[in-house]
Write a protein that holds these residues in place. Structure first.
Motif, PDB file in Angstrom:
ATOM      1  N   VAL A  84     -44.550  49.269  65.515  1.00  0.00           N
ATOM      2  CA  VAL A  84     -45.297  49.254  66.763  1.00  0.00           C
ATOM      3  C   VAL A  84     -44.728  50.219  67.803  1.00  0.00           C
ATOM      4  O   VAL A  84     -45.408  50.593  68.751  1.00  0.00           O
ATOM      5  N   TRP A  85     -43.486  50.666  67.611  1.00  0.00           N
ATOM      6  CA  TRP A  85     -42.825  51.460  68.644  1.00  0.00           C
ATOM      7  C   TRP A  85     -43.404  52.875  68.712  1.00  0.00           C
ATOM      8  O   TRP A  85     -43.740  53.460  67.685  1.00  0.00           O
ATOM      9  N   PRO A  86     -43.532  53.429  69.913  1.00  0.00           N
ATOM     10  CA  PRO A  86     -44.133  54.768  70.069  1.00  0.00           C
ATOM     11  C   PRO A  86     -43.258  55.857  69.468  1.00  0.00           C
ATOM     12  O   PRO A  86     -42.027  55.815  69.549  1.00  0.00           O
ATOM     13  N   LEU A 107     -50.803  51.414  75.353  1.00  0.00           N
ATOM     14  CA  LEU A 107     -50.742  50.248  74.473  1.00  0.00           C
ATOM     15  C   LEU A 107     -50.774  50.716  73.022  1.00  0.00           C
ATOM     16  O   LEU A 107     -51.527  51.633  72.689  1.00  0.00           O
ATOM     17  N   ILE A 108     -49.959  50.099  72.184  1.00  0.00           N
ATOM     18  CA  ILE A 108     -49.955  50.399  70.754  1.00  0.00           C
ATOM     19  C   ILE A 108     -50.174  49.096  69.985  1.00  0.00           C
ATOM     20  O   ILE A 108     -49.486  48.102  70.229  1.00  0.00           O
ATOM     21  N   PHE A 109     -51.136  49.122  69.072  1.00  0.00           N
ATOM     22  CA  PHE A 109     -51.418  47.982  68.208  1.00  0.00           C
ATOM     23  C   PHE A 109     -50.961  48.332  66.794  1.00  0.00           C
ATOM     24  O   PHE A 109     -51.502  49.232  66.161  1.00  0.00           O
ATOM     25  N   SER A 110     -49.938  47.629  66.329  1.00  0.00           N
ATOM     26  CA  SER A 110     -49.459  47.813  64.954  1.00  0.00           C
ATOM     27  C   SER A 110     -50.210  46.845  64.054  1.00  0.00           C
ATOM     28  O   SER A 110     -50.137  45.617  64.238  1.00  0.00           O
ATOM     29  N   VAL A 111     -50.953  47.383  63.081  1.00  0.00           N
ATOM     30  CA  VAL A 111     -51.818  46.558  62.238  1.00  0.00           C
ATOM     31  C   VAL A 111     -51.580  46.888  60.757  1.00  0.00           C
ATOM     32  O   VAL A 111     -50.957  47.898  60.428  1.00  0.00           O
ATOM     33  N   GLN A 124     -48.817  43.453  65.959  1.00  0.00           N
ATOM     34  CA  GLN A 124     -47.872  43.554  67.064  1.00  0.00           C
ATOM     35  C   GLN A 124     -48.452  44.443  68.159  1.00  0.00           C
ATOM     36  O   GLN A 124     -49.234  45.364  67.892  1.00  0.00           O
ATOM     37  N   LEU A 125     -48.062  44.145  69.387  1.00  0.00           N
ATOM     38  CA  LEU A 125     -48.551  44.888  70.552  1.00  0.00           C
ATOM     39  C   LEU A 125     -47.368  45.365  71.369  1.00  0.00           C
ATOM     40  O   LEU A 125     -46.428  44.612  71.629  1.00  0.00           O
ATOM     41  N   CYS A 126     -47.404  46.635  71.763  1.00  0.00           N
ATOM     42  CA  CYS A 126     -46.367  47.226  72.602  1.00  0.00           C
ATOM     43  C   CYS A 126     -47.021  47.930  73.784  1.00  0.00           C
ATOM     44  O   CYS A 126     -48.002  48.661  73.613  1.00  0.00           O
ATOM     45  N   CYS A 127     -46.491  47.696  74.968  1.00  0.00           N
ATOM     46  CA  CYS A 127     -46.953  48.369  76.176  1.00  0.00           C
ATOM     47  C   CYS A 127     -45.793  49.205  76.708  1.00  0.00           C
ATOM     48  O   CYS A 127     -44.665  48.706  76.815  1.00  0.00           O
TER      49      CYS A 127
END
Length: 261
Positions: A84-86, A107-111, A124-127
């Motif tokens: 999920v990390w940029p 925002l990043i959505f790891s799917v 997972q979600l990362c802002c």
């Protein structure tokens, strides 16, 4: 000035996640629209693709309908099958956006990440935002700054988010059509290649119907049935309350009106 927190409405979160889960072969990207406040950003709507005229139309229409200072405040994209990390590219892209608006967030959505033990998919979600750690006068070196994000429960699906959700299969189909259209402009393609391209295009449209359109229709139909049931319950409750009021008004113990002469 970094954003202290992000509040994301649950219906906007659902649209972003639906877009992220639409494909596991490539990343998807879109913009977030919302308003700023004293404790961060509150996002209330999403749009799926970065077309300038479309963004302006959504912006003016949404701001007019809600009578609130709505503007583009962030972007989101997916990370299928990866963390999920940029990445360093994401951090640099975020830094460019922040040059235009310091409150802009990502925002990043790891799917499509499978847990080894349970064999279930994890989302997972990362802002984040970007910060420059280089001394003044030197080339910028950007690092990610993680921002707390809170998903705020909404009891109804907002009109803007519903519109974005409904438009998503159309947008995906349009992208496939554009890709297929480019193959038609290529000269000297043999017949077998043309048949193959046509078959791939048809398969892609069938996949969109199977993965997106079908479940979306089922979800909306289920929500419609729940709404109808809720309407009937409320109507019955209304009738029950009206009957109680009528019985009370006809009761001999009810206070009588006093007419002054």
């Amino acid at each position: 000035m970094a954003v202290t927190a992000v509040h994301l409405d649950s219906d906007a979160f659902m649209v972003c996640l639906a877009h992220a889960l639409s494909t596991e072969r490539e990343e998807v990207m879109g913009l977030l629209m919302g308003e700023t406040c004293t404790y961060g950003c509150v996002f209330i709507s999403v749009i799926q693709y970065m077309l300038y005229i479309f963004i302006l139309n959504c912006y003016y229409r949404l701001a007019h309908e809600l009578q609130r200072p709505i503007r583009v405040l962030g972007w989101y994209h997916s990370h299928p099958h990866i963390t999920v990390w940029p990445s360093h590219v994401d951090v640099r892209t975020q830094a460019m956006y922040q040059m235009l608006d310091e409150g802009f967030i990502g925002l990043i959505f790891s799917v499509f990440n499978e847990e080894k033990n349970t064999k279930s998919n994890r989302v997972q979600l990362c802002c984040f935002q970007s910060i420059n750690q280089s001394p003044e006068g030197e080339a910028p070196q950007y690092l990610k700054l993680e921002i707390p994000v809170h998903v705020v429960q909404t009891h109804t699906l907002g009109k803007a988010c519903l519109q974005s959700l409904v438009e998503l299969p159309h947008i995906l189909s349009q992208e496939e059509e554009e890709s297929y259209g480019k193959t038609l402009t290529i000269d000297n393609l043999d017949l077998l290649t043309k048949i193959h391209n046509s078959a791939v295009y048809t398969k892609s449209l069938c996949r969109i119907m199977d993965v997106m359109s079908g479940p979306l229709i089922q979800t909306l139909e289920a929500q419609l049935e729940r709404n109808k049931t809720k309407i009937i319950q409320l109507q019955n409750e209304k009738e029950s309350l009206l009957q109680k009021l009528n019985r009370k008004s006809r009761s001999p113990h009810s206070p009588s009106k006093v007419t002054s002469v």
